[in-house]
Design an enzyme around this catalytic site. Sequence first.
Site, PDB file in Angstrom:
ATOM      1  N   GLY A 297       0.786  -1.234   0.000  1.00 43.12           N
ATOM      2  CA  GLY A 297       0.000   0.000   0.000  1.00 43.12           C
ATOM      3  C   GLY A 297       0.812   1.275   0.000  1.00 43.12           C
ATOM      4  O   GLY A 297       0.294   2.333   0.342  1.00 43.12           O
ATOM      5  N   SER A 298       2.065   1.194  -0.429  1.00 44.89           N
ATOM      6  CA  SER A 298       2.856   2.439  -0.438  1.00 44.89           C
ATOM      7  C   SER A 298       2.301   3.425  -1.466  1.00 44.89           C
ATOM      8  O   SER A 298       2.344   4.639  -1.248  1.00 44.89           O
ATOM      9  CB  SER A 298       4.337   2.150  -0.698  1.00 44.89           C
ATOM     10  OG  SER A 298       4.553   1.725  -2.016  1.00 44.89           O
ATOM     11  N   ASN A 299       1.765   2.920  -2.570  1.00 42.98           N
ATOM     12  CA  ASN A 299       1.166   3.832  -3.559  1.00 42.98           C
ATOM     13  C   ASN A 299      -0.159   4.404  -3.059  1.00 42.98           C
ATOM     14  O   ASN A 299      -0.486   5.551  -3.360  1.00 42.98           O
ATOM     15  CB  ASN A 299       0.981   3.123  -4.904  1.00 42.98           C
ATOM     16  CG  ASN A 299       2.293   3.032  -5.649  1.00 42.98           C
ATOM     17  OD1 ASN A 299       2.770   4.029  -6.188  1.00 42.98           O
ATOM     18  ND2 ASN A 299       2.908   1.853  -5.634  1.00 42.98           N
TER      19      ASN A 299
ATOM     20  N   LEU B 233      -3.295  -7.664  -7.672  1.00 42.88           N
ATOM     21  CA  LEU B 233      -2.574  -8.634  -8.492  1.00 42.88           C
ATOM     22  C   LEU B 233      -3.472  -9.547  -9.318  1.00 42.88           C
ATOM     23  O   LEU B 233      -2.985 -10.348 -10.102  1.00 42.88           O
ATOM     24  CB  LEU B 233      -1.667  -9.491  -7.599  1.00 42.88           C
ATOM     25  CG  LEU B 233      -0.657  -8.680  -6.777  1.00 42.88           C
ATOM     26  CD1 LEU B 233       0.197  -9.596  -5.933  1.00 42.88           C
ATOM     27  CD2 LEU B 233       0.207  -7.810  -7.679  1.00 42.88           C
TER      28      LEU B 233
ATOM     29  N   LEU C 241      -7.091 -10.399 -11.806  1.00 44.82           N
ATOM     30  CA  LEU C 241      -7.840  -9.806 -12.907  1.00 44.82           C
ATOM     31  C   LEU C 241      -9.166  -9.256 -12.372  1.00 44.82           C
ATOM     32  O   LEU C 241      -9.861  -9.929 -11.603  1.00 44.82           O
ATOM     33  CB  LEU C 241      -8.107 -10.908 -13.939  1.00 44.82           C
ATOM     34  CG  LEU C 241      -8.247 -10.514 -15.405  1.00 44.82           C
ATOM     35  CD1 LEU C 241      -7.069  -9.668 -15.892  1.00 44.82           C
ATOM     36  CD2 LEU C 241      -8.384 -11.766 -16.263  1.00 44.82           C
TER      37      LEU C 241
ATOM     38  N   ASN D  56      -4.517   1.159 -13.895  1.00 44.72           N
ATOM     39  CA  ASN D  56      -3.617   0.250 -13.187  1.00 44.72           C
ATOM     40  C   ASN D  56      -2.203   0.807 -13.227  1.00 44.72           C
ATOM     41  O   ASN D  56      -1.805   1.459 -14.191  1.00 44.72           O
ATOM     42  CB  ASN D  56      -3.635  -1.126 -13.861  1.00 44.72           C
ATOM     43  CG  ASN D  56      -2.690  -2.114 -13.191  1.00 44.72           C
ATOM     44  OD1 ASN D  56      -2.730  -2.286 -11.971  1.00 44.72           O
ATOM     45  ND2 ASN D  56      -1.812  -2.744 -13.957  1.00 44.72           N
TER      46      ASN D  56
ATOM     47  N   HIS E 144       1.737  -0.300 -13.202  1.00 43.36           N
ATOM     48  CA  HIS E 144       2.591  -1.466 -13.485  1.00 43.36           C
ATOM     49  C   HIS E 144       4.059  -1.053 -13.337  1.00 43.36           C
ATOM     50  O   HIS E 144       4.457  -0.008 -13.842  1.00 43.36           O
ATOM     51  CB  HIS E 144       2.319  -1.974 -14.907  1.00 43.36           C
ATOM     52  CG  HIS E 144       3.060  -3.226 -15.215  1.00 43.36           C
ATOM     53  ND1 HIS E 144       2.638  -4.472 -14.773  1.00 43.36           N
ATOM     54  CD2 HIS E 144       4.212  -3.438 -15.890  1.00 43.36           C
ATOM     55  CE1 HIS E 144       3.508  -5.388 -15.184  1.00 43.36           C
ATOM     56  NE2 HIS E 144       4.465  -4.788 -15.860  1.00 43.36           N
TER      57      HIS E 144
ATOM     58  N   ASP F  14      -2.673  -5.869 -18.360  1.00 40.05           N
ATOM     59  CA  ASP F  14      -1.634  -4.921 -18.815  1.00 40.05           C
ATOM     60  C   ASP F  14      -1.739  -4.509 -20.275  1.00 40.05           C
ATOM     61  O   ASP F  14      -0.729  -4.186 -20.906  1.00 40.05           O
ATOM     62  CB  ASP F  14      -0.220  -5.526 -18.572  1.00 40.05           C
ATOM     63  CG  ASP F  14       0.023  -5.827 -17.111  1.00 40.05           C
ATOM     64  OD1 ASP F  14      -0.556  -5.130 -16.251  1.00 40.05           O
ATOM     65  OD2 ASP F  14       0.759  -6.786 -16.826  1.00 40.05           O
TER      66      ASP F  14
ATOM     67  N   GLU G  37       6.896   5.752  -9.065  1.00 39.25           N
ATOM     68  CA  GLU G  37       5.456   5.410  -9.022  1.00 39.25           C
ATOM     69  C   GLU G  37       4.705   6.339  -8.076  1.00 39.25           C
ATOM     70  O   GLU G  37       3.573   6.739  -8.347  1.00 39.25           O
ATOM     71  CB  GLU G  37       5.261   3.969  -8.530  1.00 39.25           C
ATOM     72  CG  GLU G  37       5.611   2.917  -9.543  1.00 39.25           C
ATOM     73  CD  GLU G  37       5.299   1.519  -9.035  1.00 39.25           C
ATOM     74  OE1 GLU G  37       5.097   0.643  -9.872  1.00 39.25           O
ATOM     75  OE2 GLU G  37       5.253   1.298  -7.798  1.00 39.25           O
TER      76      GLU G  37
HETATM   77  C1  GRF Z   1       3.704  -1.424  -7.372  1.00 39.52           C
HETATM   78  O1  GRF Z   1       5.052  -1.569  -7.674  1.00 39.52           O
HETATM   79  C2  GRF Z   1       2.845  -1.506  -8.608  1.00 39.52           C
HETATM   80  O2  GRF Z   1       3.522  -1.135  -9.767  1.00 39.52           O
HETATM   81  C3  GRF Z   1       2.502  -2.955  -8.685  1.00 39.52           C
HETATM   82  O3  GRF Z   1       2.391  -3.387  -7.366  1.00 39.52           O
HETATM   83  C4  GRF Z   1       3.216  -2.581  -6.525  1.00 39.52           C
HETATM   84  C5  GRF Z   1       2.375  -2.125  -5.373  1.00 39.52           C
HETATM   85  O4  GRF Z   1       3.159  -1.610  -4.339  1.00 39.52           O
HETATM   86  N1  GRF Z   1       1.315  -3.165  -9.478  1.00 39.52           N
HETATM   87  P1  GRF Z   1       2.454  -0.972  -3.069  1.00 39.52           P
HETATM   88  O5  GRF Z   1       1.519  -2.014  -2.503  1.00 39.52           O
HETATM   89  O6  GRF Z   1       1.733   0.245  -3.525  1.00 39.52           O
HETATM   90  O7  GRF Z   1       3.567  -0.637  -2.128  1.00 39.52           O
END
Ligand code: GRF
Length: 199
Positions: free
Chosen positions: A11-13, A82, A84, A99, A101, A142, A171
């Site tokens: 969940g860092s994003n 992760l 579909l 999404n 990637h 993708d 990201e």
């Molecule tokens: C990211 O690197 C994204 O590109 C991929 O999964 C990862 C998720 O990282 N789809 P986080 O859970 O947001 O840290």
Amino acid sequence: MRVAVCVSGRGSNLIALLDRLESSPAAAVVLVLTDRADAPALARARERGVATVVLRDYRDAAAWLGPLGEVQTELLVLAGFLKLVPAEVVQAFRGRIINLHPALLPQFGGPGMYGRRVHEAVLASGTRESGATVHLVTEEYDRGVILAQARVPVLPDDSPETLAARVQAVEHRLLPAVVLEAARVGRPVPLSTPLELTP
Ligand code: GRF
């Protein structure tokens, strides 16, 4: 713009997005969905006071469509999800699901290409550049229209972990930028100005 985020992992994003949207009234994360009740991302969402839903069976479209409809979702963001997305959900939100990637699509994508495997494949290929891609989601892994990419160098002594860390750093800026542009325009669109993204 009312944003739902779907996560399976750290969940860092999600956190980067929540942080960026704190200073912007244009968009807000109104719901976090996950297929994994033990995902660290889920705990992080709860800590931040965001409503959450655990999908008991991620293949069950109704389990998505109910909560997404209730919060009047306008944009669905897959941030480390992760699996579909069910076809009925893609159809219901066509052009409104994006999404993230961790490579420069169309290379290093498709079924089975996630997490460490992506970075291993990039390193094995000998390419000197990788990065992150945000794209529209279709019924295939993708394959949807690419909205934005950020590039990073692949260094001679990189491991999958060091490369992953460099990609993640960009990201965290790329995804919020695409979400804010979607909020400005009313739907996800290609980024008009390329970002200056140096890790
Ligand atoms: C990211 O690197 C994204 O590109 C991929 O999964 C990862 C998720 O990282 N789809 P986080 O859970 O947001 O840290």
